[in-house]
Scaffold this active site. Structure first.
Site, PDB file in Angstrom:
ATOM      1  N   ARG A 121      64.825  42.410  37.250  1.00 23.39           N
ATOM      2  CA  ARG A 121      64.441  43.645  37.957  1.00 23.39           C
ATOM      3  C   ARG A 121      63.213  44.329  37.346  1.00 23.39           C
ATOM      4  NH1 ARG A 121      69.964  44.087  38.059  1.00 23.39           N
ATOM      5  NH2 ARG A 121      70.798  43.551  40.102  1.00 23.39           N
ATOM      6  N   LYS A 143      49.030  45.943  43.063  1.00 20.73           N
ATOM      7  CA  LYS A 143      49.575  45.120  44.148  1.00 20.73           C
ATOM      8  C   LYS A 143      49.777  43.719  43.600  1.00 20.73           C
ATOM      9  CE  LYS A 143      47.095  46.658  48.083  1.00 20.73           C
ATOM     10  NZ  LYS A 143      46.604  46.128  49.354  1.00 20.73           N
ATOM     11  N   GLU A 185      32.674  42.172  46.091  1.00 19.38           N
ATOM     12  CA  GLU A 185      33.555  43.336  45.899  1.00 19.38           C
ATOM     13  C   GLU A 185      32.807  44.446  45.146  1.00 19.38           C
ATOM     14  OE1 GLU A 185      36.469  43.533  47.325  1.00 19.38           O
ATOM     15  OE2 GLU A 185      37.269  41.484  47.492  1.00 19.38           O
ATOM     16  N   LYS A 227      38.180  52.170  41.735  1.00 22.66           N
ATOM     17  CA  LYS A 227      39.472  51.701  42.257  1.00 22.66           C
ATOM     18  C   LYS A 227      40.604  52.564  41.707  1.00 22.66           C
ATOM     19  CE  LYS A 227      42.355  48.000  43.745  1.00 22.66           C
ATOM     20  NZ  LYS A 227      42.625  46.598  43.921  1.00 22.66           N
ATOM     21  N   GLU A 237      49.359  53.043  49.438  1.00 26.24           N
ATOM     22  CA  GLU A 237      48.563  52.675  50.590  1.00 26.24           C
ATOM     23  C   GLU A 237      48.956  53.396  51.883  1.00 26.24           C
ATOM     24  OE1 GLU A 237      48.255  48.429  51.496  1.00 26.24           O
ATOM     25  OE2 GLU A 237      46.112  48.704  51.198  1.00 26.24           O
ATOM     26  N   ARG A 241      43.466  54.637  50.356  1.00 28.49           N
ATOM     27  CA  ARG A 241      43.324  53.278  49.841  1.00 28.49           C
ATOM     28  C   ARG A 241      42.719  52.324  50.886  1.00 28.49           C
ATOM     29  NH1 ARG A 241      47.507  50.744  45.444  1.00 28.49           N
ATOM     30  NH2 ARG A 241      46.474  48.772  45.204  1.00 28.49           N
ATOM     31  N   ASN A 245      39.337  48.435  51.969  1.00 26.91           N
ATOM     32  CA  ASN A 245      39.318  47.318  52.917  1.00 26.91           C
ATOM     33  C   ASN A 245      38.053  47.252  53.745  1.00 26.91           C
ATOM     34  OD1 ASN A 245      41.762  46.020  52.366  1.00 26.91           O
ATOM     35  ND2 ASN A 245      42.853  47.709  53.330  1.00 26.91           N
ATOM     36  N   HIS A 248      36.967  44.052  55.349  1.00 25.55           N
ATOM     37  CA  HIS A 248      38.053  43.099  55.148  1.00 25.55           C
ATOM     38  C   HIS A 248      38.767  42.683  56.428  1.00 25.55           C
ATOM     39  CE1 HIS A 248      37.346  43.577  50.934  1.00 25.55           C
ATOM     40  NE2 HIS A 248      38.410  42.891  50.588  1.00 25.55           N
ATOM     41  N   HIS A 252      38.990  38.923  56.524  1.00 23.06           N
ATOM     42  CA  HIS A 252      40.275  38.216  56.510  1.00 23.06           C
ATOM     43  C   HIS A 252      40.415  37.307  57.723  1.00 23.06           C
ATOM     44  CE1 HIS A 252      42.377  41.381  53.753  1.00 23.06           C
ATOM     45  NE2 HIS A 252      41.892  40.376  53.058  1.00 23.06           N
ATOM     46  N   HIS A 265      37.010  34.214  49.370  1.00 22.52           N
ATOM     47  CA  HIS A 265      37.268  35.563  49.873  1.00 22.52           C
ATOM     48  C   HIS A 265      35.999  36.431  49.830  1.00 22.52           C
ATOM     49  CE1 HIS A 265      39.255  39.347  50.621  1.00 22.52           C
ATOM     50  NE2 HIS A 265      38.767  39.827  49.485  1.00 22.52           N
TER      51      HIS A 265
HETATM   52  N1  LIG Z   1      46.314  42.341  44.040  1.00 21.67           N
HETATM   53  C1  LIG Z   1      45.215  42.762  44.591  1.00 21.67           C
HETATM   54  O1  LIG Z   1      44.995  43.960  44.738  1.00 21.67           O
HETATM   55  C2  LIG Z   1      44.202  41.753  45.015  1.00 21.67           C
HETATM   56  C3  LIG Z   1      42.900  42.181  45.363  1.00 21.67           C
HETATM   57  C4  LIG Z   1      41.964  41.214  45.699  1.00 21.67           C
HETATM   58  C5  LIG Z   1      42.302  39.861  45.678  1.00 21.67           C
HETATM   59  N2  LIG Z   1      43.576  39.495  45.337  1.00 21.67           N
HETATM   60  C6  LIG Z   1      43.951  38.078  45.295  1.00 21.67           C
HETATM   61  O2  LIG Z   1      43.183  37.434  44.295  1.00 21.67           O
HETATM   62  C7  LIG Z   1      43.108  36.044  44.605  1.00 21.67           C
HETATM   63  C8  LIG Z   1      41.691  35.576  44.383  1.00 21.67           C
HETATM   64  O3  LIG Z   1      41.360  35.775  43.039  1.00 21.67           O
HETATM   65  P1  LIG Z   1      40.170  34.965  42.343  1.00 21.67           P
HETATM   66  O4  LIG Z   1      38.983  35.018  43.205  1.00 21.67           O
HETATM   67  O5  LIG Z   1      40.075  35.453  40.950  1.00 21.67           O
HETATM   68  O6  LIG Z   1      40.686  33.461  42.454  1.00 21.67           O
HETATM   69  P2  LIG Z   1      41.406  32.453  41.429  1.00 21.67           P
HETATM   70  O7  LIG Z   1      42.400  33.132  40.600  1.00 21.67           O
HETATM   71  O8  LIG Z   1      41.854  31.302  42.251  1.00 21.67           O
HETATM   72  O9  LIG Z   1      40.196  31.979  40.508  1.00 21.67           O
HETATM   73  C9  LIG Z   1      39.127  31.269  41.081  1.00 21.67           C
HETATM   74  C10 LIG Z   1      38.889  29.928  40.375  1.00 21.67           C
HETATM   75  O10 LIG Z   1      38.234  30.167  39.128  1.00 21.67           O
HETATM   76  C11 LIG Z   1      38.953  29.542  38.062  1.00 21.67           C
HETATM   77  N3  LIG Z   1      38.729  30.407  36.896  1.00 21.67           N
HETATM   78  C12 LIG Z   1      39.292  31.608  36.663  1.00 21.67           C
HETATM   79  N4  LIG Z   1      38.753  32.161  35.575  1.00 21.67           N
HETATM   80  C13 LIG Z   1      37.849  31.285  35.100  1.00 21.67           C
HETATM   81  C14 LIG Z   1      36.950  31.299  33.997  1.00 21.67           C
HETATM   82  N5  LIG Z   1      36.838  32.369  33.188  1.00 21.67           N
HETATM   83  N6  LIG Z   1      36.162  30.221  33.791  1.00 21.67           N
HETATM   84  C15 LIG Z   1      36.224  29.152  34.643  1.00 21.67           C
HETATM   85  N7  LIG Z   1      37.038  29.084  35.706  1.00 21.67           N
HETATM   86  C16 LIG Z   1      37.839  30.142  35.928  1.00 21.67           C
HETATM   87  C17 LIG Z   1      40.362  29.453  38.549  1.00 21.67           C
HETATM   88  O11 LIG Z   1      41.063  28.418  37.885  1.00 21.67           O
HETATM   89  C18 LIG Z   1      40.159  29.151  40.033  1.00 21.67           C
HETATM   90  O12 LIG Z   1      39.908  27.785  40.213  1.00 21.67           O
HETATM   91  C19 LIG Z   1      43.582  35.895  46.043  1.00 21.67           C
HETATM   92  O13 LIG Z   1      44.844  35.306  46.050  1.00 21.67           O
HETATM   93  C20 LIG Z   1      43.657  37.318  46.546  1.00 21.67           C
HETATM   94  O14 LIG Z   1      44.672  37.504  47.522  1.00 21.67           O
HETATM   95  C21 LIG Z   1      44.506  40.406  45.014  1.00 21.67           C
HETATM   96 ZN   LIG Z   2      38.733  41.839  48.761  1.00 21.67          ZN
END
Ligand SMILES: NC(=O)c1ccc[n+]([C@@H]2O[C@H](COP(=O)([O-])OP(=O)(O)OC[C@H]3O[C@@H](n4cnc5c(N)ncnc54)[C@H](O)[C@@H]3O)[C@@H](O)[C@H]2O)c1
Ligand SMILES: [Zn+2]
Length: 363
Positions: A121, A143, A185, A227, A237, A241, A245, A248, A252, A265
């Site tokens: 939990r 999130k 972003e 942020k 949200e 918030r 987006n 987005h 999306h 993305h």
């Molecule tokens: N929670 C939230 O508020 C929120 C906001 C925006 C996006 N997201 C989520 O985030 C995700 C995307 O995140 P991302 O773009 O970081 O993708 P990711 O975590 O897949 O990383 C991108 C790639 O880079 C590699 N990588 C990471 N750090 C590295 C480093 N320092 N050196 C070399 N390679 C590295 C990873 O292994 C992966 O292949 C999505 O799932 C999205 O839905 C969440």
């Molecule tokens: Zn985004």
């Protein structure tokens, strides 16, 4: 070191931003008075680079860590991965006071955060984001969650980390395309909230593209501050918030119709923001000179600013937008800019105007 405080009453926490922070992971966790055992959750690309450094730092401060690695990529944001993580946490007898360290990009932050939110939990978790996108966006705000076959982020929670450590050194190994996607972003924060930062981005973009640590520290801190301010105002949200987006809804939908294969993305929301900017000029009084500056900045950052869509693809895009979880009762609401640094949310846009705008994206 720069510190951004996220003020959320008893769930408040700090974001620390500097080079070399991974070496201080142990002492930072010790200061939080967390239990002795922890799990470092990471992926197959990040773990070989940084997990040893993280675990050595933890061990030096008396923590006992287990490493859980999932394959790199979005497919690891699944209930199957959550299950595997739970099994390992239980096998290593992590208990209520134990904690989770999310070491990786947004995929790992969302997955590990959800695991931490639900195991027993809820146990504490610390974010160590290693992508630019994760440092300025996904690690801040609480999130967490995973995807279902039916769509992205359909299962999740609001669950705040106890600490976020942004080690700028980790960005050195990030592939250029991933780095540029993170910049989409960064630029977004300028458009929605901070004209001065937008101007700085226009001026210092070449340095930022070279990953100059001084500029990176300033810019990442400012994005986190923005942020944090928005999230503090609207943690769950309900209103403000929504401005995060910007670009987005269309972004999306583009990701969805290309089955998450063609665009990162950041690339999809670059196009989405250009489209939202054009809608803004038509309906929210955004000056054309600002439309040009915004489009130019995305272009200079090496991001796509247009897309050739067939009529059938545009139809698919409209449908995908209607399915977006931010669409309520069939009406499409958009975040639109009045000028750089100032947006409004909840604007209704007619399908006809949307279609016209999508057509202008063809290059
Ligand atoms: N929670 C939230 O508020 C929120 C906001 C925006 C996006 N997201 C989520 O985030 C995700 C995307 O995140 P991302 O773009 O970081 O993708 P990711 O975590 O897949 O990383 C991108 C790639 O880079 C590699 N990588 C990471 N750090 C590295 C480093 N320092 N050196 C070399 N390679 C590295 C990873 O292994 C992966 O292949 C999505 O799932 C999205 O839905 C969440
Ligand atoms: Zn985004």
């Amino acid at each position: 070191m720069r510190i951004v405080h996220v003020p959320l009453a008893t769930r408040s926490y700090d974001i620390r931003i500097a080079p070399g922070l991974l070496a201080r992971l142990g002492s930072e966790c010790a200061a939080l008075k967390l239990g002795r055992r922890c799990a470092v959750i990471s992926d197959g690309r990040v773990a070989p680079r940084f997990a040893n450094r993280a675990r050595t730092a933890l061990a030096d401060s008396g923590f006992e860590s287990v490493l859980i690695t999932v394959p790199a990529g979005e497919t690891s944001k699944s209930l199957a991965s959550v299950q595997r993580c739970f099994d390992q946490l239980a096998a290593h007898r992590l208990e209520r006071k134990s904690f989770v360290v999310a070491l990786g990009g947004g995929v790992i932050g969302d997955l590990a955060g959800f695991v931490a939110a639900t195991y027993l939990r809820g146990i504490p978790f610390v974010q160590v984001p290693t992508t630019l996108l994760a440092q300025v966006d996904s690690s801040v705000g609480g999130k967490v969650g995973v995807n279902l076959k039916a769509g992205k982020n359909l299962v999740g929670a609001f669950y705040q980390p106890r600490l976020v450590l942004c080690d700028l050194d980790t960005l050195k190994t990030l592939p250029p395309r991933e780095y540029r996607a993170g910049l989409a972003e960064v630029i977004k924060y300028g458009i929605i909230y901070d004209e001065a930062m937008f101007r700085r981005l226009e001026r210092d973009l070449p340095k930022l593209l070279r990953r100059d640590p001084k500029i990176l520290a300033d810019i990442i801190a400012r994005c986190c501050e923005i942020k944090a301010e928005v999230v503090a105002e609207d943690e769950n949200e309900g209103g403000l918030r929504a401005i995060l987006n910007f670009g987005h809804t269309i972004g999306h939908a583009l990701e969805a119709i290309s089955h998450y294969g063609q665009y990162l993305h950041g690339e999809a929301i670059s196009i989405g923001q250009v489209a939202a900017t054009r809608l803004s000029a038509r309906t929210a009084g955004l000056p054309l000179s600002h439309v040009q500056r915004i489009t130019e900045l995305f272009r200079r950052a090496g991001l796509p600013v247009g897309v050739n869509l067939t009529a059938a693809q545009r139809k698919g895009l409209h449908q995908a937008m209607r399915l977006d979880k931010k669409v309520s009762q069939g009406e499409m609401h958009f975040v639109l800019a009045r000028k750089i640094g100032r947006v409004e949310y909840g604007r209704k846009i007619s399908p006809a105007l949307l279609e016209e705008t999508l057509k202008t994206l063809n290059h």
